[in-house]
Design a protein around this motif. Structure first.
Motif, short mmCIF file in Angstrom:
data_model
loop_
_atom_site.label_atom_id
_atom_site.label_comp_id
_atom_site.label_asym_id
_atom_site.label_seq_id
_atom_site.Cartn_x
_atom_site.Cartn_y
_atom_site.Cartn_z
N ASP A 54 0.81 -1.21 0.00
CA ASP A 54 0.00 0.00 0.00
C ASP A 54 0.85 1.26 0.00
N ASP A 55 2.13 1.14 0.25
CA ASP A 55 2.98 2.31 0.41
C ASP A 55 3.94 2.52 -0.75
N PHE A 56 3.82 1.69 -1.82
CA PHE A 56 4.75 1.88 -2.93
C PHE A 56 4.06 1.46 -4.23
N PRO A 57 3.70 2.41 -5.10
CA PRO A 57 3.12 2.07 -6.39
C PRO A 57 4.11 1.31 -7.27
N ASP A 58 3.59 0.42 -8.10
CA ASP A 58 4.44 -0.33 -9.02
C ASP A 58 4.45 0.33 -10.39
N GLY A 59 5.54 0.16 -11.11
CA GLY A 59 5.68 0.77 -12.43
C GLY A 59 5.01 -0.04 -13.52
N ASN A 60 4.76 0.62 -14.64
CA ASN A 60 4.20 -0.05 -15.80
C ASN A 60 5.28 -0.85 -16.54
N THR A 61 4.86 -1.92 -17.20
CA THR A 61 5.73 -2.71 -18.07
C THR A 61 5.14 -2.71 -19.47
N THR A 62 6.00 -2.50 -20.48
CA THR A 62 5.55 -2.54 -21.87
C THR A 62 6.31 -3.64 -22.60
N VAL A 63 5.59 -4.38 -23.43
CA VAL A 63 6.15 -5.51 -24.17
C VAL A 63 6.00 -5.22 -25.67
N VAL A 64 7.12 -5.28 -26.40
CA VAL A 64 7.12 -5.01 -27.84
C VAL A 64 7.61 -6.27 -28.55
N ILE A 65 6.75 -6.84 -29.38
CA ILE A 65 7.05 -8.11 -30.05
C ILE A 65 7.35 -7.85 -31.51
N GLY A 66 8.53 -8.27 -31.96
CA GLY A 66 8.89 -8.18 -33.37
C GLY A 66 8.77 -9.53 -34.04
N GLU A 67 9.18 -9.60 -35.30
CA GLU A 67 9.11 -10.86 -36.04
C GLU A 67 10.16 -11.85 -35.57
N ARG A 68 11.22 -11.35 -34.94
CA ARG A 68 12.34 -12.21 -34.54
C ARG A 68 12.50 -12.31 -33.03
N GLU A 69 12.25 -11.21 -32.30
CA GLU A 69 12.53 -11.19 -30.86
C GLU A 69 11.68 -10.14 -30.17
N VAL A 70 11.84 -10.06 -28.84
CA VAL A 70 10.96 -9.25 -28.00
C VAL A 70 11.78 -8.31 -27.14
N LEU A 71 11.23 -7.10 -26.95
CA LEU A 71 11.78 -6.12 -26.00
C LEU A 71 10.78 -5.93 -24.88
N ARG A 98 14.74 -10.75 -26.03
CA ARG A 98 16.15 -10.52 -26.28
C ARG A 98 16.68 -9.31 -25.53
N TRP A 99 15.78 -8.34 -25.28
CA TRP A 99 16.19 -7.09 -24.64
C TRP A 99 15.24 -6.74 -23.51
N ARG A 214 19.54 1.95 -31.30
CA ARG A 214 18.47 1.50 -32.20
C ARG A 214 18.41 -0.02 -32.17
N ILE A 215 17.22 -0.56 -31.89
CA ILE A 215 17.04 -2.00 -31.82
C ILE A 215 16.02 -2.41 -32.87
N ASP A 216 16.42 -3.37 -33.72
CA ASP A 216 15.53 -3.94 -34.72
C ASP A 216 15.10 -5.32 -34.23
N LEU A 217 13.82 -5.45 -33.90
CA LEU A 217 13.30 -6.71 -33.37
C LEU A 217 12.85 -7.65 -34.48
N GLY A 218 13.06 -7.21 -35.73
CA GLY A 218 12.56 -7.96 -36.88
C GLY A 218 11.24 -7.36 -37.31
N GLY A 219 11.28 -6.50 -38.34
CA GLY A 219 10.06 -5.86 -38.81
C GLY A 219 9.52 -4.80 -37.89
N ARG A 220 10.21 -4.51 -36.83
CA ARG A 220 9.76 -3.48 -35.86
C ARG A 220 10.99 -2.87 -35.21
N LEU A 240 8.79 4.21 -30.68
CA LEU A 240 8.46 3.34 -31.80
C LEU A 240 8.02 4.24 -32.95
N PRO A 241 8.93 4.56 -33.87
CA PRO A 241 8.62 5.58 -34.88
C PRO A 241 7.49 5.20 -35.82
#
Length: 368
Positions: A54-71, A98-99, A214-220, A240-241
């Motif tokens: 109750d005394d510490f908020p948790d941060g958001n997590t974002t998941v980015v999936i490419g054709e080859r790997e994930v950040l 991968r990252w 710059r990270i290329d995840l494969g198509g992203r 993510l441009p």
């Protein structure tokens, strides 16, 4: 509210789819009670976590999936939260993570680093060089304080235990049965967090950079950018441009900014550079996903306005205006309504955050 003040003390120690986009100040920066998952675009997800205590908020997590790997961007406060996210990711894709990016060094964004490295041994944790230094230098001592028997957290646990057992609050006032249940539940969460922290292994970034990567995840493609200091000395955003999605870390928190430390004079310029990217969607470090750059511009204007007020007060008094006098003189009434609305927790959080901001600005501007 007592636990909110305890969070503040602890801090000082140390979307294209069915997205529900934040539009009002009544959303919760301070209290998130259940996990929320949003798909921002095909293969791009953001996870908001129930707060581990109750005394510490948790941060958001974002998941980015490419054709080859994930950040994966930011890894929560507790390893168990990261484990739950890992299970989600495995359900979304069979591609490897991968990252793992740490947008900055604070505990609620790095606590699950090791869990990702165990789940995907080929993964690298990436971050700014200053983030690596701060994780190695600051986070282990925070973990030790959390489990120590004479720490702020230990005093919190004792206060909660007494309140749950006696039905008397910290002011000696007898509370009703419903109020007795709350400290018992809070104590259970705090004890669970303590058990995890006793065994936690913190891993700092294994790949670092100063200005960008710059990270290329494969198509992203994902561009990691250090656009200046703000919340910390090593703030990094993920851009993510193609989708024009910005993952901003704690440079941006909604609806109440987290300004308990940092570099406010530089923060303004950093926010201006974020806004210049002209994002369609912004994932804040805490809070709901935002549409467009408007909120970023509002936070920049807030810090800029408070900085100007503090500077004017110091100029009128030859730089000798005392901090407590400045705190009383800065007018925050309109900003409090704009950012915190009528929510009591948000208003208390706003007041504490802005008091810290004014303290930092007072020290910064007096040193000119």
């Amino acid at each position: 509210m007592t636990l909110l003040r305890a969070f503040i003390t602890a801090w000082r120690l140390v979307v294209f789819t069915t997205l529900a986009v934040a539009t009002a100040v009544h959303a919760d920066t301070v209290n998130t009670r259940e996990r929320q998952v949003r798909e921002l675009a095909p293969g791009i997800y953001t996870i908001r976590h129930a707060d581990p205590t109750d005394d510490f908020p948790d941060g958001n997590t974002t998941v980015v999936i490419g054709e080859r790997e994930v950040l994966v961007i930011d890894t929560c406060y507790l390893p168990s939260s990261a484990d739950a996210d890992i299970a989600l990711i495995r359900g979304w894709t069979d591609k490897p993570v991968r990252w793992v990016l740490n947008t900055h060094w604070h505990n609620d964004h790095v606590g699950g680093n090791q869990r990702y490295r165990l789940a995907w041994p080929g993964a690298d944790v990436v971050g700014h060089e200053e983030t690596r230094r701060m994780i190695n230098g600051r986070v282990p001592s925070y973990v030790r304080r959390f489990v120590a028997t004479d720490s702020t957290f230990a005093r919190q646990r004792e206060a909660l235990r007494l309140s749950a057992e006696t039905g008397v609050d910290e002011k000696g006032k007898t509370v009703d049965a419903a109020a007795v249940v709350r400290p018992a539940a809070s104590l259970a969460k705090l004890e669970a967090a303590r058990r995890e922290f006793a065994a936690i292994v913190i891993e700092a970034p294994t790949v670092t950079f100063e200005s960008g990567l710059r990270i290329d995840l494969g198509g992203r493609v994902v561009e990691l950018k250090h656009l200046g200091r703000g919340n910390t000395g090593g703030d990094v955003v993920a851009w993510l441009p193609a989708e024009r999605i910005l993952v901003a870390g704690d440079l941006v928190d909604h609806p109440v900014p987290y300004a308990f430390a940092g570099y406010p004079g530089e923060w303004i310029g950093t926010l201006d550079r974020l806004a210049a990217l002209d994002p369609l969607l912004v994932v804040p470090g805490h809070g709901e996903v935002l549409r467009g750059k408007g909120y970023i511009e509002r936070v920049a204007a807030l810090i800029r306005g408070i900085r100007q007020q503090v500077n004017d007060l110091l100029e009128k008094n030859g730089g000798s205006f005392a901090l407590d006098e400045v705190q009383k003189a800065v007018d925050l009434s309109a900003a409090r309504r704009e950012f915190a609305g009528d929510d009591a927790d948000n208003r208390e959080f706003f007041d504490a955050s802005m008091a810290s901001l004014i303290r930092t600005l007072h020290a910064e501007l007096r040193a000119r």
